[in-house]
Design a protein around this motif. Sequence first.
Motif, short mmCIF file in Angstrom:
data_model
loop_
_atom_site.label_atom_id
_atom_site.label_comp_id
_atom_site.label_asym_id
_atom_site.label_seq_id
_atom_site.Cartn_x
_atom_site.Cartn_y
_atom_site.Cartn_z
N ALA A 256 0.85 -1.19 0.00
CA ALA A 256 0.00 0.00 0.00
C ALA A 256 0.88 1.24 0.00
CB ALA A 256 -0.91 0.00 1.22
N ALA A 257 0.27 2.38 -0.30
CA ALA A 257 1.03 3.63 -0.34
C ALA A 257 1.46 4.07 1.05
CB ALA A 257 0.20 4.71 -1.02
N SER A 258 0.79 3.58 2.08
CA SER A 258 1.12 3.98 3.45
C SER A 258 0.92 2.80 4.40
CB SER A 258 0.24 5.15 3.91
OG SER A 258 -1.10 4.72 4.07
N SER A 259 1.56 2.89 5.56
CA SER A 259 1.39 1.84 6.56
C SER A 259 -0.04 1.81 7.09
CB SER A 259 2.38 2.04 7.71
OG SER A 259 2.20 3.32 8.31
N ASP A 260 -0.71 2.96 7.10
CA ASP A 260 -2.11 3.01 7.54
C ASP A 260 -3.00 2.13 6.67
OD1 ASP A 260 -1.38 4.73 9.53
OD2 ASP A 260 -2.16 6.54 8.56
N GLU A 261 -2.76 2.17 5.36
CA GLU A 261 -3.57 1.36 4.44
C GLU A 261 -3.31 -0.13 4.67
OE1 GLU A 261 -5.92 2.55 2.50
OE2 GLU A 261 -5.22 4.14 1.17
N MET A 262 -2.06 -0.50 4.91
CA MET A 262 -1.76 -1.91 5.17
C MET A 262 -2.37 -2.34 6.50
SD MET A 262 -0.20 -3.53 2.76
CE MET A 262 0.79 -4.88 3.40
N ASP A 263 -2.32 -1.48 7.50
CA ASP A 263 -2.93 -1.79 8.79
C ASP A 263 -4.43 -2.00 8.62
OD1 ASP A 263 -0.47 -1.59 10.00
OD2 ASP A 263 -0.80 0.44 10.77
N TRP A 264 -5.04 -1.16 7.80
CA TRP A 264 -6.49 -1.30 7.53
C TRP A 264 -6.79 -2.67 6.90
CZ3 TRP A 264 -8.16 -1.41 2.25
CH2 TRP A 264 -9.54 -1.53 2.10
N MET A 265 -5.97 -3.08 5.93
CA MET A 265 -6.21 -4.35 5.25
C MET A 265 -6.01 -5.52 6.22
SD MET A 265 -7.28 -5.25 2.30
CE MET A 265 -7.30 -6.51 1.02
N ARG A 266 -4.97 -5.46 7.03
CA ARG A 266 -4.75 -6.53 8.01
C ARG A 266 -5.90 -6.61 9.02
NH1 ARG A 266 0.59 -4.16 8.10
NH2 ARG A 266 2.02 -5.38 6.80
N ALA A 267 -6.40 -5.44 9.43
CA ALA A 267 -7.53 -5.42 10.37
C ALA A 267 -8.77 -6.02 9.75
CB ALA A 267 -7.79 -3.97 10.83
N GLU A 268 -8.99 -5.75 8.45
CA GLU A 268 -10.15 -6.32 7.76
C GLU A 268 -10.05 -7.84 7.66
OE1 GLU A 268 -13.15 -5.13 6.24
OE2 GLU A 268 -12.68 -3.64 7.77
N ILE A 269 -8.85 -8.34 7.37
CA ILE A 269 -8.65 -9.79 7.29
C ILE A 269 -8.96 -10.43 8.64
CG2 ILE A 269 -6.88 -11.59 7.02
CD1 ILE A 269 -5.53 -9.70 4.96
N ALA A 270 -8.47 -9.80 9.72
CA ALA A 270 -8.71 -10.34 11.06
C ALA A 270 -10.19 -10.25 11.44
CB ALA A 270 -7.86 -9.58 12.08
N ARG A 271 -10.82 -9.13 11.14
CA ARG A 271 -12.23 -8.94 11.51
C ARG A 271 -13.13 -9.96 10.84
NH1 ARG A 271 -16.68 -6.55 9.54
NH2 ARG A 271 -15.66 -5.80 7.63
N ARG A 272 -12.79 -10.32 9.61
CA ARG A 272 -13.62 -11.26 8.86
C ARG A 272 -13.26 -12.72 9.15
NH1 ARG A 272 -15.25 -8.71 3.54
NH2 ARG A 272 -14.83 -6.50 3.71
N GLY A 273 -12.14 -12.92 9.82
CA GLY A 273 -11.72 -14.28 10.14
C GLY A 273 -11.33 -15.10 8.92
N VAL A 274 -10.68 -14.45 7.93
CA VAL A 274 -10.29 -15.16 6.71
C VAL A 274 -8.78 -15.32 6.61
CG1 VAL A 274 -12.35 -14.52 5.38
CG2 VAL A 274 -10.35 -12.98 5.41
N GLY A 275 -8.09 -15.20 7.74
CA GLY A 275 -6.63 -15.29 7.74
C GLY A 275 -6.09 -16.58 7.14
N GLU A 276 -6.82 -17.70 7.29
CA GLU A 276 -6.37 -18.97 6.73
C GLU A 276 -6.51 -19.02 5.22
OE1 GLU A 276 -8.20 -22.29 8.56
OE2 GLU A 276 -7.52 -21.79 10.58
N HIS A 277 -7.27 -18.09 4.67
CA HIS A 277 -7.54 -18.11 3.22
C HIS A 277 -6.97 -16.91 2.50
CE1 HIS A 277 -10.32 -21.51 3.63
NE2 HIS A 277 -10.70 -20.94 4.76
N VAL A 278 -6.21 -16.08 3.18
CA VAL A 278 -5.62 -14.89 2.56
C VAL A 278 -4.15 -14.79 2.95
CG1 VAL A 278 -5.70 -12.37 2.34
CG2 VAL A 278 -7.83 -13.65 2.62
N LEU A 279 -3.29 -14.61 1.96
CA LEU A 279 -1.87 -14.37 2.18
C LEU A 279 -1.55 -12.97 1.66
CD1 LEU A 279 1.04 -15.09 2.86
CD2 LEU A 279 1.20 -16.28 0.65
N LEU A 280 -1.27 -12.07 2.58
CA LEU A 280 -0.93 -10.69 2.23
C LEU A 280 0.60 -10.57 2.29
CD1 LEU A 280 -1.97 -7.78 1.71
CD2 LEU A 280 -2.09 -7.48 4.19
N THR A 281 1.23 -10.45 1.13
CA THR A 281 2.69 -10.55 1.09
C THR A 281 3.39 -9.26 1.48
OG1 THR A 281 2.94 -9.83 -1.22
CG2 THR A 281 2.49 -12.19 -0.82
#
Length: 405
Positions: A256-281
């Motif tokens: 992402a262009a900023s760490s805030d955007e990456m933090d947002w995406m990681r938070a969304e993955i955790a909130r939805r509980g899809v961590g086992e099905h998503v690899l964010l490199t």
Amino acid sequence: MHKPLSIAFIVRDPLPPLRADVLTLFGAEMPRYGVHTELVGQSGSEGGAPWPAGGMHMVGSLKSRFASVLSPLWDLRGLLRARRKGRPDCIQVRDKIASGLLGRLAAALLRVPFIYWMSFPIVEGFEVRRDEIGSRKKGLKWFAHALRAAASRFVIYRLVLPGARHMFVQSEAMADWLTAQGFDRARMTAVPMGVDAGLFDRSTVEPVDDPRLIGRRVVLYLGRIAQARRSDFLLDVAEQLKQDVPDVLLVIAGDAASSDEMDWMRAEIARRGVGEHVLLTGWLPQRTALGYAVRAEVGLSPIPRGTLFDVSSPTKLVEYLALGIPSVANDIPDQQLVIAESGAGLCAPMEAAPFAAAVRRLLEDRALAAEFAKRGPAYVRSHRTYAILGRIVAETYTKIMPRQG
């Protein structure tokens, strides 16, 4: 022998250039046709290679807090430096507004053609930002953005574009959009995004060795993460797919262009509980990212609909096809065109259920996926390599600026 052409080219992107539609198109392809470029702009990229196709004149830095105000003055200094190497055959400006007006005036003084290259509707981007701020509070910050948007609209559409002998645009959809605003379609050439055929040759890409991919049905998104691009839609698709394809793994290969955007995406993955099905490199070197790409069964290219993106020409779909990856893209005009012409993917609206259904179809129908995989590289080689796009651009220049023998 024809005399080589020289273009003084003011660019918005940081120098040295990293984007393929500058680096490859003007750095590698244009010199084949005797077109040399004096690049003018601000420093700001991590690239360090010398410009192989003429000269590069970096004045100022995009990392400066005053860059938005000072860049036209910096560009003027850069133009004066380029002028020392001789009178250019034309002045071309890409995606800059105040410097676009500067370029038009300089071209008039030098009595050479002025050309504008529009890869993104900058004014409309300013207006979207104005409206986002206005939706929260119409204070001084909103007023400043509203003033910038209004002044930019007047300058670009009343003063800059009417004086351009020719306009290069990002897509046929952008050409149609500008035509509807009263500009002459005959003065436009669409140059969509392409790929470097050598770089995106699957036979030269080494698949990444990542144990997290073993035994998984890998689908891929290769590109930037941003809330403005609705990147969380990818997670909507993953949620749909995991219901019927429990071993699916969505690989999001990008930063992402900023760490805030990456933090947002990681938070969304955790909130939805899809961590086992998503690899964010996160950020990857290009060759490593392509190593992940060739491990994928399906490539995903969802681009939000709207004024800003409907006229765009996304690179990722063409990259997938070049690598022989069957793809699912949504229905912005350029992607619809590529899918229809190539027959190498499926088009679906950017809605979770139909988009996921198209991905599921390719995962289930291996014969269809294999047929798409064969069609993609052949289409890109004949339509969307920079060698082909370079020929189109060079032919346009010879019409705008007839060469002296």
